[in-house]
Design a protein around this motif. Structure first.
Motif, PDB file in Angstrom:
ATOM      1  N   UNK A  28       4.402   4.132 -12.915  1.00 18.76           N
ATOM      2  CA  UNK A  28       3.175   4.307 -12.146  1.00 18.76           C
ATOM      3  C   UNK A  28       2.960   3.095 -11.255  1.00 18.76           C
ATOM      4  N   UNK A  29       2.646   3.327 -10.008  1.00 17.42           N
ATOM      5  CA  UNK A  29       2.389   2.246  -9.062  1.00 17.42           C
ATOM      6  C   UNK A  29       1.010   2.448  -8.470  1.00 17.42           C
ATOM      7  N   UNK A  30       0.087   1.578  -8.859  1.00 21.35           N
ATOM      8  CA  UNK A  30      -1.298   1.742  -8.421  1.00 21.35           C
ATOM      9  C   UNK A  30      -1.534   1.264  -6.997  1.00 21.35           C
ATOM     10  N   UNK A  31      -0.692   0.379  -6.499  1.00 25.48           N
ATOM     11  CA  UNK A  31      -0.813  -0.126  -5.131  1.00 25.48           C
ATOM     12  C   UNK A  31      -2.179  -0.729  -4.828  1.00 25.48           C
ATOM     13  N   UNK A  32      -2.622  -1.639  -5.694  1.00 27.15           N
ATOM     14  CA  UNK A  32      -3.903  -2.303  -5.428  1.00 27.15           C
ATOM     15  C   UNK A  32      -3.724  -3.578  -4.627  1.00 27.15           C
TER      16      UNK A  32
END
Length: 165
Positions: A28-32
């Motif tokens: 999972x890559x939240x990209x925050x």
């Protein structure tokens, strides 16, 4: 011949572990844009997938959002639990309805949560922006320390120690 066999076995293990990690939510890559928050969200995602009912109930109680709304986002809209969590957080901090945040997420999920938050009125550097990264609801586990020291944990490090990231 033994070296070739060993390489085949190791390659098989690597592929198998990669498939398991992806299934379990490790990819999972939240990209925050914040490494600590991304790690916390990845952990939240794995924990939520292990016990989805507990996640839904905790998020519902922590943010006063109907459990049915959360369930719909996860099962009908196929959102990752960590993205549902971020949607609820952004909704609260931006003072926007959850449906508005979800629409913005769907339109900009590839651009990351920073863009989504900014589009909904949370400006970088603002109080809301910092609050987004430091949740005190307990959903992300323990809140990491805020100082940037290089000490040994005795409080006498060489960092600034300011409440900034």
């Amino acid at each position: 011949m033994k070296k070739v066999w060993l390489l085949v076995v190791l390659a098989g293990l690597f592929v198998t572990q990669g498939a398991f990690a992806q299934q379990a939510g490790f990819r999972y890559n939240s990209r925050t844009g914040d490494k600590e928050l991304d790690l916390s969200l990845g952990n939240l995602n794995v924990e939520a997938q292990a016990d989805m009912n507990n996640f839904i109930n905790r998020l519902s109680v922590s943010y006063n959002v109907p459990a049915k709304s959360i369930d719909v986002l996860i099962h009908k809209e196929k959102m990752q639990p960590a993205d549902v969590y971020m949607s609820v957080r952004v909704s609260r901090l931006a003072n926007q309805p959850l449906d508005t945040v979800v629409r913005e997420y769907k339109a900009n999920r590839g651009r990351g949560w920073g863009v989504i938050a900014k589009n909904l009125g949370i400006r970088p550097g603002s109080r809301e922006f910092h609050a987004l990264k430091h949740d005190d609801s307990g959903m992300l586990g323990e809140t990491p320390g805020k100082g940037h020291g290089r000490g040994n944990g005795n409080g006498r490090g060489h960092g600034r120690g300011h409440d900034r990231d």
